[in-house]
Enzyme design. Structure first.
Site, PDB file in Angstrom:
ATOM      1  N   HIS A  83       0.817  -1.223   0.000  1.00  0.00           N
ATOM      2  CA  HIS A  83       0.000   0.000   0.000  1.00  0.00           C
ATOM      3  C   HIS A  83       0.849   1.271   0.000  1.00  0.00           C
ATOM      4  O   HIS A  83       0.325   2.374  -0.200  1.00  0.00           O
ATOM      5  CB  HIS A  83      -0.933  -0.005   1.208  1.00  0.00           C
ATOM      6  N   ASP A  88      -1.927   2.159  -4.749  1.00  0.00           N
ATOM      7  CA  ASP A  88      -3.179   2.629  -4.148  1.00  0.00           C
ATOM      8  C   ASP A  88      -4.259   1.562  -4.325  1.00  0.00           C
ATOM      9  O   ASP A  88      -4.207   0.736  -5.250  1.00  0.00           O
ATOM     10  CB  ASP A  88      -3.632   3.932  -4.802  1.00  0.00           C
TER      11      ASP A  88
END
Length: 441
Positions: A412, A416
């Site tokens: 992450h 995204d």
């Protein structure tokens, strides 16, 4: 006679140390030149160490799981002639500083038994009798009840007896000891082996309070270290989507039924690999590794897919390189080659490194949903769950469809959630409409 010292050899790759994962010999063994003495592990490659001379093993310098520096003493052999630079007269206590107390006691116990045999009768080829030899002697002695010891009471036995019991798979708590203070002797083991089935019937259900201490070594330790790094340094996001595999399964069956004899049988994975390569063409930043210490993402043009593979030694990740340049059959052939090499323990270092994105699959045991751990330092991993026939609503009625979930994780910090979802949805499109896999962009 003399002694020959064998040191940890330079196993290449510029490393300074290696982990001892297996001894092929023990003290007292006679070895020939080129016989394998031990196996050591560097990264994920296992290297065997051969003997340069004929001789008898007199000392082992490390235990399984020890990390040994290159050039450190590893093993000593008694050899004909002068040997290397170690005289036979060297005191054994000084020559064997790393022998454990249990190993020394076991050797002393065996030496005592050997000297007793030499005095009382002809020498035997084995340090203790086989179960077949033990039966006649056991029949002549009064049968002793094999009563389980009270919970928490440890059996008393010499290291040699414990070693023999461990090799025979015997729980010493079930063996009646007739020696001083209930000490278990080799004869007690003979009796136990002779009436094994009877003991099993008499004992019925008993409490098992044993605790086995298993040292994490070799490939399992490498896996543990890498998983710890991946989970502690990568903030994972896992995205799950279901895929209708009905059309692809029909196509796969047709291709397998009409394939040439020189082509491998197709599984789902080659189709997924090609779908990933096409999706990566549109989102190249997912085909990358992240050097978080330098703060640099290395984005690759070539799609090198790691295939998480379960082997007898543990989890390995052989790599199919340049999937973007392979067709379905080429992916299937190379997939079969590298995974079979990994399972057979023949994969090279190059075949086990260099992946840019990974597939993990448990096949029929894939479950409905998984949470794959990213193969550090990559930024994405695609998880394949098992395929099941499920009822699917088509707007008018429920129809049976072959459905499969993809459970995929992403770093992450780099990927995204939206980009992860777009990537999986693109793969979903390719798999549900498999003709698109064969259409060149």
């Amino acid at each position: 006679m003399g002694e020959h010292l064998i040191k940890m050899p330079d196993v290449g790759e510029g490393i300074a140390e290696a982990e001892l994962v297996e001894w092929h010999v023990k003290v007292g063994d006679i070895v020939r030149e080129d016989a394998v003495l031990a196996a050591v592990m560097t990264d994920k490659a296992t290297v065997e160490i051969p003997s340069p001379v004929d001789g008898e093993v007199v000392w082992l310098g490390a235990d399984i799981g020890d990390v040994v520096a290159i050039g450190s003493p590893l093993i000593r052999l008694k050899v004909a002639g002068e040997g290397s630079d170690i005289p036979v007269s060297e005191p054994r206590e000084e020559a064997e500083p790393s022998l454990s107390l249990e190993r020394k006691e076991a050797q002393a116990d065996q030496a005592g038994k050997a000297s007793k045999v030499a005095v009382e009768g002809p020498a035997r080829s084995a340090p203790y009798p086989s179960p077949a030899e033990a039966v006649p002697r056991a029949a002549m002695r009064a049968r002793r009840p094999a009563v389980p010891r009270p919970e928490g009471e440890k059996p008393v036995a010499s290291p040699a007896v414990r070693l023999r019991a461990r090799e025979a798979g015997i729980d010493l708590r079930q063996v009646a000891g007739t020696g001083p203070a209930g000490r278990i002797t080799h004869e007690d083991l003979d009796d136990f082996l002779a009436r094994g089935p009877e003991v099993a019937r008499a004992s019925k259900l008993i409490q098992d309070t044993s605790v086995e201490h298993i040292k994490v070594i070799g490939l399992r330790r490498k896996i543990a270290e890498k998983m710890a790094v991946a989970k502690s340094r990568i903030p994972h996001i896992t995205y799950v989507e279901e895929i209708d595999m009905t059309a692809l399964e029909d196509l796969r069956a047709a291709l397998n039924a009409n394939r040439r004899s020189d082509r491998p049988k197709l599984t789902v994975l080659p189709f997924l690999m090609r779908a990933m390569a096409k999706a990566i063409f549109e989102q190249p930043h997912l085909n990358a590794i992240y050097d978080d210490e330098a703060g640099v993402v290395h984005q690759y043009g070539g799609v090198h897919i790691g295939i998480a593979t379960q082997t007898a030694s543990g989890l390995m990740v052989p790599v199919v390189r340049h999937v973007e340049a392979r067709d379905i059959w080429g992916c299937a052939a190379e997939l079969g080659r590298v995974t079979e090499a990994a399972k057979a323990g023949l994969a090279t270092r190059d075949e086990l490194t260099g992946s840019t994105i990974t597939i993990t699959s448990l096949g029929p045991m894939g479950g409905v949903v998984t949470t794959p751990v990213i193969n550090h330092p990559e930024v994405a991993i695609i998880g394949v769950n098992k395929m099941m026939m499920r009822p699917v609503w088509d707007g008018a009625t429920f129809i049976p469809r072959k459905m499969m979930n993809l459970s995929s994780s992403f770093d992450h910090r780099i990927i995204d959630g939206w980009d992860a979802a777009v990537f999986i949805q693109r793969i979903k499109t390719f798999l549900e409409t498999p003709a698109l896999i064969f259409v060149e962009a």
